[in-house]
Write a protein that holds these residues in place. Structure first.
Motif, PDB file in Angstrom:
ATOM      1  N   ILE A 165      46.063  36.749  49.060  1.00 28.50           N
ATOM      2  CA  ILE A 165      47.316  36.993  48.335  1.00 28.50           C
ATOM      3  C   ILE A 165      48.514  36.452  49.110  1.00 28.50           C
ATOM      4  CG2 ILE A 165      48.879  38.833  47.562  1.00 28.50           C
ATOM      5  CD1 ILE A 165      46.332  40.420  46.797  1.00 28.50           C
ATOM      6  N   GLU A 166      48.500  36.612  50.421  1.00 31.40           N
ATOM      7  CA  GLU A 166      49.606  36.118  51.246  1.00 31.40           C
ATOM      8  C   GLU A 166      49.745  34.601  51.138  1.00 31.40           C
ATOM      9  OE1 GLU A 166      48.983  37.427  55.223  1.00 31.40           O
ATOM     10  OE2 GLU A 166      49.194  39.553  54.727  1.00 31.40           O
ATOM     11  N   LYS A 167      48.615  33.906  50.919  1.00 32.02           N
ATOM     12  CA  LYS A 167      48.633  32.452  50.820  1.00 32.02           C
ATOM     13  C   LYS A 167      49.026  31.981  49.426  1.00 32.02           C
ATOM     14  CE  LYS A 167      44.991  31.841  54.305  1.00 32.02           C
ATOM     15  NZ  LYS A 167      43.595  31.369  54.544  1.00 32.02           N
ATOM     16  N   PHE A 192      41.525  33.436  42.874  1.00 33.65           N
ATOM     17  CA  PHE A 192      40.200  33.769  42.353  1.00 33.65           C
ATOM     18  C   PHE A 192      39.291  34.096  43.522  1.00 33.65           C
ATOM     19  CE2 PHE A 192      35.882  32.046  41.171  1.00 33.65           C
ATOM     20  CZ  PHE A 192      35.517  33.132  40.389  1.00 33.65           C
ATOM     21  N   LEU A 193      38.623  35.262  43.458  1.00 30.84           N
ATOM     22  CA  LEU A 193      37.737  35.703  44.542  1.00 30.84           C
ATOM     23  C   LEU A 193      36.322  35.911  44.019  1.00 30.84           C
ATOM     24  CD1 LEU A 193      40.734  37.291  44.915  1.00 30.84           C
ATOM     25  CD2 LEU A 193      39.646  37.871  47.070  1.00 30.84           C
ATOM     26  N   ARG A 210      35.602  46.685  46.568  1.00 27.42           N
ATOM     27  CA  ARG A 210      36.764  47.035  47.383  1.00 27.42           C
ATOM     28  C   ARG A 210      37.974  46.174  47.041  1.00 27.42           C
ATOM     29  NH1 ARG A 210      34.043  48.749  53.229  1.00 27.42           N
ATOM     30  NH2 ARG A 210      32.451  50.087  52.293  1.00 27.42           N
ATOM     31  N   TRP A 211      37.743  44.957  46.582  1.00 31.41           N
ATOM     32  CA  TRP A 211      38.859  44.147  46.099  1.00 31.41           C
ATOM     33  C   TRP A 211      39.525  44.808  44.887  1.00 31.41           C
ATOM     34  CZ3 TRP A 211      35.617  39.024  46.127  1.00 31.41           C
ATOM     35  CH2 TRP A 211      35.518  38.548  47.448  1.00 31.41           C
ATOM     36  N   ILE A 212      38.696  45.317  43.998  1.00 34.01           N
ATOM     37  CA  ILE A 212      39.232  46.001  42.812  1.00 34.01           C
ATOM     38  C   ILE A 212      40.052  47.220  43.221  1.00 34.01           C
ATOM     39  CG2 ILE A 212      38.579  47.316  40.756  1.00 34.01           C
ATOM     40  CD1 ILE A 212      36.123  45.377  40.566  1.00 34.01           C
ATOM     41  N   LYS A 213      39.503  48.010  44.141  1.00 37.24           N
ATOM     42  CA  LYS A 213      40.232  49.195  44.615  1.00 37.24           C
ATOM     43  C   LYS A 213      41.554  48.800  45.270  1.00 37.24           C
ATOM     44  CE  LYS A 213      36.211  52.198  45.374  1.00 37.24           C
ATOM     45  NZ  LYS A 213      35.409  52.943  46.398  1.00 37.24           N
ATOM     46  N   TYR A 214      41.541  47.712  46.026  1.00 34.16           N
ATOM     47  CA  TYR A 214      42.764  47.246  46.687  1.00 34.16           C
ATOM     48  C   TYR A 214      43.824  46.893  45.648  1.00 34.16           C
ATOM     49  CZ  TYR A 214      45.869  44.447  49.638  1.00 34.16           C
ATOM     50  OH  TYR A 214      46.973  43.945  50.288  1.00 34.16           O
ATOM     51  N   CYS A 215      43.421  46.178  44.614  1.00 37.33           N
ATOM     52  CA  CYS A 215      44.375  45.791  43.572  1.00 37.33           C
ATOM     53  C   CYS A 215      44.923  47.025  42.856  1.00 37.33           C
ATOM     54  CB  CYS A 215      43.713  44.853  42.572  1.00 37.33           C
ATOM     55  SG  CYS A 215      43.361  43.195  43.234  1.00 37.33           S
ATOM     56  N   GLU A 216      44.054  47.968  42.545  1.00 37.89           N
ATOM     57  CA  GLU A 216      44.499  49.184  41.869  1.00 37.89           C
ATOM     58  C   GLU A 216      45.464  49.978  42.743  1.00 37.89           C
ATOM     59  OE1 GLU A 216      40.500  49.987  39.124  1.00 37.89           O
ATOM     60  OE2 GLU A 216      40.734  50.974  41.071  1.00 37.89           O
ATOM     61  N   LYS A 217      45.144  50.109  44.021  1.00 37.20           N
ATOM     62  CA  LYS A 217      45.969  50.885  44.935  1.00 37.20           C
ATOM     63  C   LYS A 217      47.340  50.251  45.141  1.00 37.20           C
ATOM     64  CE  LYS A 217      46.064  52.633  49.705  1.00 37.20           C
ATOM     65  NZ  LYS A 217      45.304  52.715  50.992  1.00 37.20           N
ATOM     66  N   ASN A 218      47.387  48.911  45.154  1.00 43.89           N
ATOM     67  CA  ASN A 218      48.628  48.203  45.454  1.00 43.89           C
ATOM     68  C   ASN A 218      49.307  47.627  44.215  1.00 43.89           C
ATOM     69  OD1 ASN A 218      48.758  47.995  48.637  1.00 43.89           O
ATOM     70  ND2 ASN A 218      46.618  47.661  48.066  1.00 43.89           N
ATOM     71  N   MET A 242      52.151  37.645  40.522  1.00 45.32           N
ATOM     72  CA  MET A 242      50.851  37.504  41.179  1.00 45.32           C
ATOM     73  C   MET A 242      49.760  38.088  40.295  1.00 45.32           C
ATOM     74  SD  MET A 242      48.526  36.952  43.454  1.00 45.32           S
ATOM     75  CE  MET A 242      49.561  36.115  44.615  1.00 45.32           C
ATOM     76  N   LYS A 243      48.758  37.268  39.998  1.00 43.34           N
ATOM     77  CA  LYS A 243      47.612  37.738  39.215  1.00 43.34           C
ATOM     78  C   LYS A 243      46.342  37.216  39.865  1.00 43.34           C
ATOM     79  CE  LYS A 243      45.893  38.209  34.483  1.00 43.34           C
ATOM     80  NZ  LYS A 243      46.146  37.861  33.066  1.00 43.34           N
ATOM     81  N   VAL A 244      45.364  38.099  40.018  1.00 51.38           N
ATOM     82  CA  VAL A 244      44.138  37.781  40.729  1.00 51.38           C
ATOM     83  C   VAL A 244      42.947  37.900  39.781  1.00 51.38           C
ATOM     84  CG1 VAL A 244      42.620  38.462  42.619  1.00 51.38           C
ATOM     85  CG2 VAL A 244      45.091  38.605  42.909  1.00 51.38           C
TER      86      VAL A 244
END
Length: 337
Positions: free
Chosen positions: A334-336, A47-48, A15-23, A1-3
């Motif tokens: 991401i789930e999709k 892509f967001l 917040r998307w960046i923080k989410y990716c870093e955290k997870n 998975m790459k976003v």
């Protein structure tokens, strides 16, 4: 998975960046305005881009890029069903009517004579709107036939600027008097009388159509409900003093007990038909006590909802806890993927 994420200050992307870093999600920042943006995201699964209605470059290219990538099999946010009608109240009218959603009665005309015939036979007041704009910008109360004819003549004449300099100054004074903004805001409003904004100066005048909605009286507020997946949160927005507009007033009530849960349920039911990843509904209440949709949007001001005390799930169960709506959004994408 790459976003891939298009980053903009003040947008969801922080917040998307923080989410990716955290997870520990592999991601990269891209510039959607680069000519080779398609190549930049070719190795990504998603892509967001939180594109903004008042950024001219966003308005001319965001949907083209997002929907192109979606067509190529890359998951995007906002996807087509979530974003095609963004910042287009006329498109929303057609969409909500097509799915039989309870929309405030709305009228659009592309012919001046038809518009004038309607203006001579309808009742007043009505609400005039341009198809674009947020925070109650480009929204006016039309009290009588004379005013309606004035707006119609202008719509099929020189048109309307996307940025109204005088209304902007009035809003700055309102916020100053209510303590929402300091003296510097007044100064900026005065400057804007003469130089406008970059966005307003770049946009062509809105003309060739006119859009009205019925005025729904006796509403001292509206209800904003946001659905993300199987969760919903809401605020109550009080109208401005001596005004009928609630959006952008800054006077927000966060008490979820003041939100009729049946309206939350209605929002869930409408989105079952729309299938939006993220959607904000604005509701008012008619004389019979029934909720009506005023308009919809995929985006919203982040900070205004950080004080929400909790959320409902799609079974209408209340969860009294803090949450990160932007984390919900990226997790949906991401789930999709």
């Amino acid at each position: 998975m790459k976003v891939a994420i298009h980053h903009r200050e003040g947008s969801f992307s922080h917040r998307w960046i923080k989410y990716c870093e955290k997870n520990a999600i592999d991601f990269k920042l891209v510039n959607a305005f680069d000519s080779n943006i398609i190549e930049q995201v070719r190795d990504c699964d998603a892509f967001l881009w939180h594109h903004h209605h008042a950024h001219f470059k966003d308005s001319i290219v965001a949907k083209r890029i997002l929907f192109t990538l979606e067509h190529a099999g890359i998951k995007v946010f906002p996807d087509f069903k979530t974003g095609w009608h963004f910042d287009d109240k006329v498109a929303q009218k057609y969409l909500l009517e097509a799915i039989n959603a309870p929309l405030v009665p709305s009228y659009v005309f592309y012919d001046k004579d038809q518009a004038l015939e309607w203006a001579n036979s309808t009742d007043y007041p009505k609400v005039f709107k341009l198809k674009g704009g947020a925070g109650s910008s480009n929204v006016r109360l039309v009290h009588n036939k004379k005013q309606a004819i004035y707006f119609i003549n202008k719509a099929f004449g020189k048109g309307f600027a996307q940025f109204d300099r005088y209304e902007n100054l009035k809003e700055k004074f309102r916020k100053f008097k209510s303590g929402q903004e300091g003296l510097f805001g007044i100064i900026k409003g005065l400057v804007r009388l003469f130089v406008g904004t970059k966005f307003g100066n770049e946009q062509y005048p809105e003309r060739g159509y006119i859009y009205f909605q019925d005025f729904i009286p006796n509403n001292d507020s509206d209800i904003r409900i946001i659905i993300i997946g199987n969760k919903a949160f809401a605020i109550k927005r009080m109208v401005r003093d001596n005004d009928f507009r609630a959006s952008g007033s800054g006077n927000i009530i966060y008490d979820h007990l003041q939100i009729d849960v049946s309206i939350v349920d209605l929002a869930f039911q409408i989105n079952k038909k729309l299938k939006c990843t993220s959607i904000a509904f604005d509701f008012v209440i008619d004389k019979d006590g029934s909720p009506l949709v005023v308009e919809i949007s995929y985006g919203y001001a982040i900070e205004a909802y950080d004080n929400c005390p909790g959320y409902w799930d799609n079974n209408l169960k209340w969860h009294d806890e803090n949450f990160d709506a932007q984390a919900w959004t990226i997790s949906q994408v991401i789930e999709k993927s």
